[in-house]
Design a protein around this motif. Structure first.
Motif, mmCIF file in Angstrom:
data_model
loop_
_atom_site.group_PDB
_atom_site.id
_atom_site.type_symbol
_atom_site.label_atom_id
_atom_site.label_comp_id
_atom_site.label_asym_id
_atom_site.label_seq_id
_atom_site.Cartn_x
_atom_site.Cartn_y
_atom_site.Cartn_z
ATOM 1 N N VAL A 1 32.881 21.638 14.629
ATOM 2 C CA VAL A 1 32.828 20.810 13.488
ATOM 3 C C VAL A 1 32.511 19.610 14.280
ATOM 4 C CG1 VAL A 1 34.161 19.251 12.773
ATOM 5 C CG2 VAL A 1 35.000 21.770 12.801
ATOM 6 N N LEU A 2 31.052 19.030 13.759
ATOM 7 C CA LEU A 2 30.281 17.688 14.362
ATOM 8 C C LEU A 2 31.819 16.588 13.407
ATOM 9 C CD1 LEU A 2 28.083 16.499 14.918
ATOM 10 C CD2 LEU A 2 26.489 16.959 12.882
ATOM 11 N N ASN A 3 32.118 15.816 14.202
ATOM 12 C CA ASN A 3 32.894 15.013 14.626
ATOM 13 C C ASN A 3 32.770 13.372 15.070
ATOM 14 O OD1 ASN A 3 34.970 13.757 13.425
ATOM 15 N ND2 ASN A 3 36.488 15.072 14.422
ATOM 16 N N PRO A 4 31.788 12.800 14.807
ATOM 17 C CA PRO A 4 31.248 11.836 15.601
ATOM 18 C C PRO A 4 32.033 10.035 15.238
ATOM 19 C CG PRO A 4 30.014 11.655 13.860
ATOM 20 C CD PRO A 4 30.701 13.094 13.371
ATOM 21 N N ASN A 5 32.159 9.586 16.439
ATOM 22 C CA ASN A 5 33.136 8.309 16.272
ATOM 23 C C ASN A 5 32.433 7.173 15.511
ATOM 24 O OD1 ASN A 5 34.766 5.729 16.563
ATOM 25 N ND2 ASN A 5 34.524 6.211 18.714
ATOM 26 N N ILE A 6 32.226 7.226 14.516
ATOM 27 C CA ILE A 6 31.471 5.718 13.666
ATOM 28 C C ILE A 6 31.848 4.198 13.478
ATOM 29 C CG2 ILE A 6 29.974 6.009 11.797
ATOM 30 C CD1 ILE A 6 29.409 8.655 11.626
ATOM 31 N N PHE A 7 30.933 3.438 13.689
ATOM 32 C CA PHE A 7 31.978 1.960 13.232
ATOM 33 C C PHE A 7 30.915 1.152 13.401
ATOM 34 C CE2 PHE A 7 32.195 2.469 17.701
ATOM 35 C CZ PHE A 7 31.652 1.433 18.721
ATOM 36 N N LEU A 8 30.699 -0.152 13.172
ATOM 37 C CA LEU A 8 30.143 -1.257 12.681
ATOM 38 C C LEU A 8 30.284 -1.980 13.392
ATOM 39 C CD1 LEU A 8 28.887 -1.414 8.627
ATOM 40 C CD2 LEU A 8 27.013 -0.986 11.039
ATOM 41 N N ASP A 9 29.764 -2.828 14.934
ATOM 42 C CA ASP A 9 30.356 -4.047 15.268
ATOM 43 C C ASP A 9 29.741 -5.167 14.577
ATOM 44 O OD1 ASP A 9 27.582 -4.109 15.962
ATOM 45 O OD2 ASP A 9 27.377 -3.419 18.117
ATOM 46 N N THR A 10 30.175 -6.091 15.628
ATOM 47 C CA THR A 10 30.104 -7.104 15.231
ATOM 48 C C THR A 10 29.069 -8.398 14.833
ATOM 49 O OG1 THR A 10 29.782 -8.071 16.733
ATOM 50 C CG2 THR A 10 32.608 -8.248 15.913
ATOM 51 N N GLY A 22 23.435 16.870 22.777
ATOM 52 C CA GLY A 22 22.673 17.993 21.943
ATOM 53 C C GLY A 22 22.032 17.265 21.073
ATOM 54 N N ILE A 23 21.080 18.120 20.120
ATOM 55 C CA ILE A 23 19.795 17.189 19.425
ATOM 56 C C ILE A 23 20.790 16.633 17.385
ATOM 57 C CG2 ILE A 23 18.007 17.148 18.555
ATOM 58 C CD1 ILE A 23 17.429 19.138 20.547
ATOM 59 N N TYR A 24 20.209 15.827 17.747
ATOM 60 C CA TYR A 24 21.027 15.005 16.489
ATOM 61 C C TYR A 24 19.750 14.290 15.886
ATOM 62 C CZ TYR A 24 25.212 16.187 18.578
ATOM 63 O OH TYR A 24 26.597 16.573 19.214
ATOM 64 N N ASP A 25 19.969 14.845 14.300
ATOM 65 C CA ASP A 25 18.810 14.645 12.749
ATOM 66 C C ASP A 25 20.120 12.740 12.203
ATOM 67 O OD1 ASP A 25 16.645 12.670 11.663
ATOM 68 O OD2 ASP A 25 16.803 14.839 10.611
ATOM 69 N N ILE A 26 19.893 12.033 12.611
ATOM 70 C CA ILE A 26 20.239 10.682 12.152
ATOM 71 C C ILE A 26 19.777 10.039 10.749
ATOM 72 C CG2 ILE A 26 21.518 8.600 12.589
ATOM 73 C CD1 ILE A 26 21.947 9.432 15.574
ATOM 74 N N GLU A 27 19.939 10.123 9.562
ATOM 75 C CA GLU A 27 19.637 9.653 8.764
ATOM 76 C C GLU A 27 20.522 8.769 7.868
ATOM 77 O OE1 GLU A 27 16.532 13.433 7.015
ATOM 78 O OE2 GLU A 27 18.978 13.093 7.164
ATOM 79 N N ILE A 28 19.994 7.260 7.067
ATOM 80 C CA ILE A 28 20.747 6.470 6.310
ATOM 81 C C ILE A 28 20.171 6.312 4.982
ATOM 82 C CG2 ILE A 28 21.444 3.984 6.680
ATOM 83 C CD1 ILE A 28 21.675 4.495 9.434
ATOM 84 N N PHE A 29 21.070 6.851 4.181
ATOM 85 C CA PHE A 29 19.499 6.343 2.578
ATOM 86 C C PHE A 29 20.421 5.398 2.434
ATOM 87 C CE2 PHE A 29 19.986 10.617 4.143
ATOM 88 C CZ PHE A 29 18.934 10.369 3.822
ATOM 89 N N ASP A 30 20.218 4.637 1.599
ATOM 90 C CA ASP A 30 19.745 3.528 0.245
ATOM 91 C C ASP A 30 20.891 3.818 -0.385
ATOM 92 O OD1 ASP A 30 18.243 3.949 -1.552
ATOM 93 O OD2 ASP A 30 17.189 1.768 -0.590
ATOM 94 N N ILE A 31 21.735 3.420 -1.691
ATOM 95 C CA ILE A 31 21.999 3.604 -2.642
ATOM 96 C C ILE A 31 21.067 4.181 -3.936
ATOM 97 C CG2 ILE A 31 21.732 1.272 -4.722
ATOM 98 C CD1 ILE A 31 25.500 2.876 -3.797
ATOM 99 N N ASN A 64 22.977 18.396 12.662
ATOM 100 C CA ASN A 64 22.437 19.326 14.355
ATOM 101 C C ASN A 64 21.596 20.832 14.333
ATOM 102 O OD1 ASN A 64 24.697 20.585 13.827
ATOM 103 N ND2 ASN A 64 25.138 19.645 15.875
ATOM 104 N N LYS A 65 21.900 21.548 14.614
ATOM 105 C CA LYS A 65 21.240 23.058 14.303
ATOM 106 C C LYS A 65 22.332 23.525 13.941
ATOM 107 C CE LYS A 65 22.918 24.816 19.139
ATOM 108 N NZ LYS A 65 23.017 26.018 19.537
ATOM 109 N N ASP A 66 23.517 23.040 13.479
ATOM 110 C CA ASP A 66 24.651 24.567 12.874
ATOM 111 C C ASP A 66 25.070 23.620 11.828
ATOM 112 O OD1 ASP A 66 24.475 26.501 14.617
ATOM 113 O OD2 ASP A 66 25.496 24.995 15.480
ATOM 114 N N LEU A 67 25.555 21.960 12.071
ATOM 115 C CA LEU A 67 25.920 22.121 10.937
ATOM 116 C C LEU A 67 25.542 19.944 10.588
ATOM 117 C CD1 LEU A 67 29.480 21.276 12.910
ATOM 118 C CD2 LEU A 67 28.522 22.820 10.859
ATOM 119 N N VAL A 68 26.204 19.700 9.282
ATOM 120 C CA VAL A 68 25.830 18.590 8.678
ATOM 121 C C VAL A 68 27.189 17.673 8.136
ATOM 122 C CG1 VAL A 68 24.842 17.068 6.287
ATOM 123 C CG2 VAL A 68 23.909 19.908 7.780
ATOM 124 N N TYR A 69 26.928 16.358 8.655
ATOM 125 C CA TYR A 69 27.968 14.808 9.217
ATOM 126 C C TYR A 69 27.441 14.120 7.505
ATOM 127 C CZ TYR A 69 31.279 11.649 9.789
ATOM 128 O OH TYR A 69 32.508 11.075 9.540
#
Length: 76
Positions: A1-10, A22-31, A64-69
């Protein structure tokens, strides 16, 4: 299970901490679905500045190679 801790700082930095190295592909999409960030990471701790983006709801997708979050994030 891919379960990252995610938050926005101040300072509107997106902080992503992965439980495992591991190797992670981090993508952000607008609305409307336009990709605004595509970042590859091999680090457990990640800091992505978001202060240049408009306020609103964005979609974060991490692969990552196995999962999408997927999670919605709110940029103020």
């Amino acid at each position: 299970v891919l379960n990252p801790n995610i938050f926005l700082d101040t300072h509107n930095n997106l902080i992503i901490n992965f439980p495992d190295q591991g190797i992670y592909d981090i993508e952000i999409f607008d609305i409307i679905g336009k990709q605004i960030i595509d970042h590859y990471s091999k680090h457990i701790e990640n800091k992505i500045p978001l202060n240049n983006f408009n306020s609103g709801i964005y979609t974060l997708r991490i692969k990552n190679k196995d999962l999408v979050y997927t999670e919605k994030i709110l940029i103020n």
